[in-house]
Design an enzyme around this catalytic site. Structure first.
Site, PDB file in Angstrom:
ATOM      1  NE  ARG A  71      38.951 162.987 131.687  1.00 41.17           N
ATOM      2  CZ  ARG A  71      38.152 161.951 131.769  1.00 41.17           C
ATOM      3  NH1 ARG A  71      38.193 160.989 130.856  1.00 41.17           N
ATOM      4  NH2 ARG A  71      37.288 161.816 132.757  1.00 41.17           N
ATOM      5  CB  SER A 250      35.030 162.543 136.516  1.00 41.27           C
ATOM      6  OG  SER A 250      36.075 161.816 135.953  1.00 41.27           O
ATOM      7  CB  CYS A 252      31.821 161.131 142.726  1.00 43.92           C
ATOM      8  SG  CYS A 252      30.759 160.207 141.626  1.00 43.92           S
ATOM      9  CB  THR A 255      37.935 168.468 144.214  1.00 46.72           C
ATOM     10  OG1 THR A 255      38.477 167.872 143.036  1.00 46.72           O
ATOM     11  CG2 THR A 255      38.703 169.725 144.534  1.00 46.72           C
ATOM     12  CG  ASP A 279      42.365 163.909 139.440  1.00 49.57           C
ATOM     13  OD1 ASP A 279      41.279 163.310 139.585  1.00 49.57           O
ATOM     14  OD2 ASP A 279      42.881 164.096 138.323  1.00 49.57           O
TER      15      ASP A 279
HETATM   16  C1  OXD Z   1      38.455 163.854 135.614  1.00 46.65           C
HETATM   17  C2  OXD Z   1      39.228 165.021 136.021  1.00 46.65           C
HETATM   18  O1  OXD Z   1      37.763 163.909 134.607  1.00 46.65           O
HETATM   19  O2  OXD Z   1      39.864 164.947 137.075  1.00 46.65           O
HETATM   20  O3  OXD Z   1      38.521 162.844 136.298  1.00 46.65           O
HETATM   21  O4  OXD Z   1      39.236 166.013 135.302  1.00 46.65           O
HETATM   22 MN    MN Z   2      39.954 162.966 137.866  1.00 45.89          MN
END
Ligand code: OXD
Ligand code: MN
Length: 648
Positions: A71, A250, A252, A255, A279
Site C-alpha cells: 500500500r 499490519s 503483528c 491472521t 482483518d
Molecule cells: C494490512 C493488510 O496492511 O491487511 O493491514 O494488508
Molecule cells: Mn490489515
C-alpha cells in the site's frame, strides 16, 4: 447487459466508460463458468500462471510490478470538501482536484481492454450490517481476487434493486507508474478512485478502501464502527463460545491469532478456536446493549513470508486449493515457496521479479536475495479454513465480549493489561504504538503511533473518530471490556520473553475469564495485570522471572511515554475529546502515586493500591506532597525536566 434496472448504476458505468474508453464492458455474474473463462483469458495474456493443479488445485500465481508491492500511504488521499474533515493524520486533496488529477490518468487508460463491472457485497448479502459496492476494473486479477474476498455478481445486483445505495469504486491499472498513481476516497460521494496500481491493498477496493476508510465514515454517520480487527470465537471446555475482536497494526500476527491452534496444555482442557475474520470487523449495538460484529470479507489476503505449519497450521491447510499467490517464489514444477515457509527451499525457481533464483543467492553487495517479496501474499476463501466459524454468514454477526488492542513494543507494554473502563479503554486504543512493517511503504522498524491500528484506514478526522468511540460506549449498557496485549516484549538480550503463537490463547483465556469475573488481577497505574497464578501456564516452560518481566510496569518509561502521547494528542487540536486529555492526566497521577504499584510479581501491589487510595481520600495534601517526593525518587532527572516539571 445485466439484469438490473438500476438507472443510476447504468449511468455511472457509462460515464466512467466514456472516460476510460474500454473496448468492451463485461458485467460479472459470479458464476463458475465465468470464473473458468476469466482464468483462461488471464493465463493466455500472462496476467496469471496456472499452478501445478495436482499439488495445488485451483491455484494461480501472479506478479505485480516491481514498484507496486505494498500500500502506498503517501499516494492515498481522503478527498473531503473541507481539509479539516480529513484531519491531520490523512493526506487530503479537494474533491475537484482529486477527480481532475485522477481523471487525467484514467482518460483513455482502458483503450483496447475490457472493463469489468463487479457488483459486490461486503457482509452477507441482505444483512442489515452489509454494504454494497460496484467496482469497475480493467484487471482480471482484481476480479478473481474480489470473487474470493467478497460476495459478487447476480445476488448482489438483485439485492441492490432499482435504487439501492452503493459505493462507486473505479480502478484502473494505467501505466503502474508511481508518479501516476492515486488512491482517492470521496466519503461525501461514497466513491473510491484508484489508479496506477495493481497491488491488492490498493485495488481490491472492497477491503481497505471501502470496508475501512469509507465504512468508518459511514459508521460515524450511522452510529456503528468499522474497525481493523480480527474476530475470533473461543469455545471453552464447557462448550460456551465467546467472541473477541482484536486490533493490531499490519503484520503483528492478527491472521495467526484469528485461527490459532490451542497449545498442548490448553488442548487437554478442550478449547477450540472459531475464525470469523482476520482483518476487518463491522460492529453495531443491538437491543441487548451489547456490541455485535460481522466480518465483511469472505476471504483472507494474507502475508506469505513467515506463514508455515508452526506459525499458522490452519492457514497452511486453507491455502492448498483455490488460492491466488502473489509475488512469492515460483518453483520449477509450478508450485510456490517463500521465506519462512514450510520445507526446504526449492533447488531453483523464479523470484517475485521473475528472475532466476536459488537458495543462498547474493546480490552485488553480498547481501542475501529473498525469493519472495516480504509483502508477498495469498488470497484464499475463508470457508476453506479448518477453523472457519459457522457464524461467518450469520446476518446478525456475533456478540463481542472483549476488545483487544495490541502492538509491538520491545520494552514498554506488559504482555496483557485490562483497561479500567470504556473511556480508559478508548485512551488505551488511541495511544497504541507499534513498529512499521513490510505491509506499508516506508522505513521498516520505525515506531509509529497507530490508534486502534486505524491510522492508515480512518476515513475522517481522528479526533472525531475517538469521540465516536466514546459515544458508542455511552450507548451500550453491556459494553465489551477492553484490553491491551504485547506479544513482543524482549529481555535485555533482545530475545522474546513470551513464546507467542498458540500460547497466546493462555492470555485470551485470562481475558475472557476477566470478562466473566472469573480471574484475579492486580491494579497498576496503566490498568489491571493478571494476579500471580491467574494465567494458566500448564505445560509451558517459562521462568517466574520471565513472567515477572512480562508484567512489569516501569514508572519512568511510562512517564516518558505520556510525553509522547501528549505530543501525539496535540495535533488533533480542539477536536481531540477532552476525556482523552483527562485520561492522560489520570495516568500521570497514577504514575506518581506515592506508594509504588510497580513491584512486579509480589503480593504488595494490591496493598499499595489500597494505601494510595486511603491517603488520597483522607488527606489530599499529604498525598500530593508524597507524590512530589515519589516523582523525585522514581523518575530520572532528564524526563522530569522535559515533562512533568516543565508543564506543572
Ligand atoms: C494490512 C493488510 O496492511 O491487511 O493491514 O494488508
Ligand atoms: Mn490489515
Amino acid at each position: 447487459m445485466p439484469a438490473t434496472q438500476h438507472r443510476l448504476l447504468h449511468e455511472w458505468v457509462e460515464e466512467m466508460a466514456r472516460m476510460c474508453e474500454p473496448e468492451r464492458i463485461v458485467w460479472i455474474d459470479g458464476s463458475e463458468e465465468e470464473k473458468e473463462s476469466l482464468i483462461r483469458e488471464a493465463v493466455a495474456n500472462g496476467e496469471v500462471v496456472e499452478l501445478n493443479q495436482r499439488k495445488l488445485p485451483g491455484c494461480l500465481y501472479h506478479r505485480t510490478a516491481a514498484n507496486d508491492v505494498a500500500r502506498t500511504e503517501d499516494l492515498t488521499f481522503i478527498c473531503t470538501t473541507l481539509q479539516e474533515d480529513a484531519g491531520p493524520t490523512n493526506n487530503w486533496m479537494s474533491p475537484e482536484e482529486g477527480y481532475r488529477r485522477a481523471g487525467e490518468i484514467f482518460q483513455g487508460s482502458m483503450r483496447g481492454r475490457t472493463m469489468y463491472v463487479i457488483p459486490f457485497s461486503m457482509g452477507p448479502v441482505g444483512s442489515p450490517f452489509s454494504k454494497v459496492g460496484v467496482e469497475l476494473t480493467d484487471s482480471i486479477y482484481v476480479v478473481l481476487n474480489m470473487r474470493i474476498m467478497t460476495h459478487v455478481g447476480a445476488p448482489v445486483l438483485k439485492q441492490l434493486g432499482s435504487g439501492g445505495e452503493f459505493t462507486k469504486c473505479l480502478h484502473g491499472k494505467a501505466e503502474r507508474d508511481m508518479k501516476r498513481r492515486l488512491i482517492l476516497h470521496f466519503p461525501e460521494d461514497n466513491t473510491i478512485w484508484s489508479v496506477g496500481s495493481g497491488y491488492g491493498g490498493n485495488v481490491l477496493l472492497g477491503k481497505k478502501c471501502l470496508a475501512l476508510r469509507i465504512a468508518s465514515y459511514l459508521g460515524k454517520r450511522e452510529g456503528w464502527l468499522a474497525e481493523h480487527m480480527l474476530i475470533m470465537g473461543v469455545e471453552s471446555p464447557e462448550g460456551r463460545v465467546e467472541y473477541v475482536a482484536a486490533a493490531f497494526p499490519s503484520a503483528c500476527g492478527k491472521t495467526n491469532l484469528a485461527m490459532l491452534v490451542p497449545p498442548e496444555g490448553l488442548k487437554i482442557k478442550g478449547y477450540r478456536i472459531w475464525t470469523v475474520g482476520d482483518d476487518i470487523s463491522w460492529m453495531r449495538i443491538d437491543t441487548d446493549g451489547r456490541l455485535w460484529a460481522i466480518n465483511p470479507e469472505t476471504g483472507f489476503f494474507g502475508v506469505a513470508p513467515g506463514t508455515n505449519s508452526k506459525t499458522n497450521p490452519n492457514m497452511i491447510k486453507t491455502i492448498k486449493r483455490n488460492t491466488i499467490y502473489t509475488n512469492v517464489v515460483l518453483t520449477k514444477d509450478n508450485t510456490v515457496w517463500w521465506e519462512g515457509g514450510d520445507g526446504t527451499p526449492p533447488a531453483e525457481g523464479t523470484d517475485w521479479l521473475g528472475r532466476p533464483w536459488k537458495p543462498g543467492l547474493k546480490d552485488d553487495k553480498g547481501q542475501p536475495v529473498a525469493g519472495a517479496h516480504p509483502n508477498s501474499r495469498f488470497t484464499a476463501p475463508l470457508t476453506q479454513c479448518p477453523s472457519a466459524s459457522f457464524r461467518v454468514e450469520h446476518h446478525h454477526g456475533v456478540p463481542i465480549s472483549a476488545i483487544v488492542f495490541g502492538g509491538r513494543r520491545a520494552h514498554l507494554a506488559p504482555l496483557v493489561y485490562e483497561a479500567f473502563d470504556w473511556e480508559h479503554g478508548v485512551f488505551v486504543g488511541a495511544t497504541m504504538a507499534s513498529e512499521r512493517t513490510a505491509a506499508q511503504f516506508g522505513t521498516l522498524g520505525e515506531v509509529r503511533r497507530d490508534p486502534m491500528a486505524m491510522l492508515p484506514f480512518c476515513g475522517y478526522h481522528m479526533g472525531d473518530y475517538f469521540q465516536h468511540w466514546l459515544d458508542m460506549g455511552r450507548r451500550m449498557t453491556n459494553p465489551p471490556k477492553i484490553f491491551h496485549v504485547n506479544w513482543f516484549r524482549t529481555d535485555e538480550n533482545g530475545d522474546y520473553l513470551w513464546p507467542g503463537f498458540g500460547e497466546n490463547l493462555r492470555i485470551i483465556e485470562w481475558i475472557l475469564d476477566r470478562c466473566r469475573g472469573d480471574a484475579d488481577a492486580t491494579k497498576t497505574p496503566i490498568g489491571y495485570v493478571p494476579a500471580p497464578e491467574s494465567v494458566d501456564l500448564t505445560g509451558l516452560s517459562i521462568s517466574g522471572e520471565a513472567m515477572d518481566s512480562l508484567f512489569a510496569v516501569n514508572r519512568s518509561d511510562w512517564y516518558a511515554e505520556t510525553d509522547g502521547i501528549a505530543a501525539f494528542f496535540q495535533q488533533f487540536g480542539n477536536r481531540l475529546p477532552k476525556v482523552l486529555w483527562d485520561q492522560l492526566e489520570l495516568l500521570r497521577l497514577r504514575l506518581k502515586a506515592p506508594i509504588s504499584l510497580m513491584t512486579p510479581g509480589t503480593e504488595i501491589r494490591p496493598l499499595a493500591a489500597e494505601l494510595n487510595e486511603i491517603i488520597q481520600r483522607e488527606n489530599p495534601n499529604v498525598y500530593s506532597m508524597l507524590s512530589r517526593l515519589a516523582k523525585r525518587l522514581y523518575f530520572p532527572k532528564g524526563i522530569l525536566a522535559q515533562s512533568a516539571e516543565a508543564k506543572e
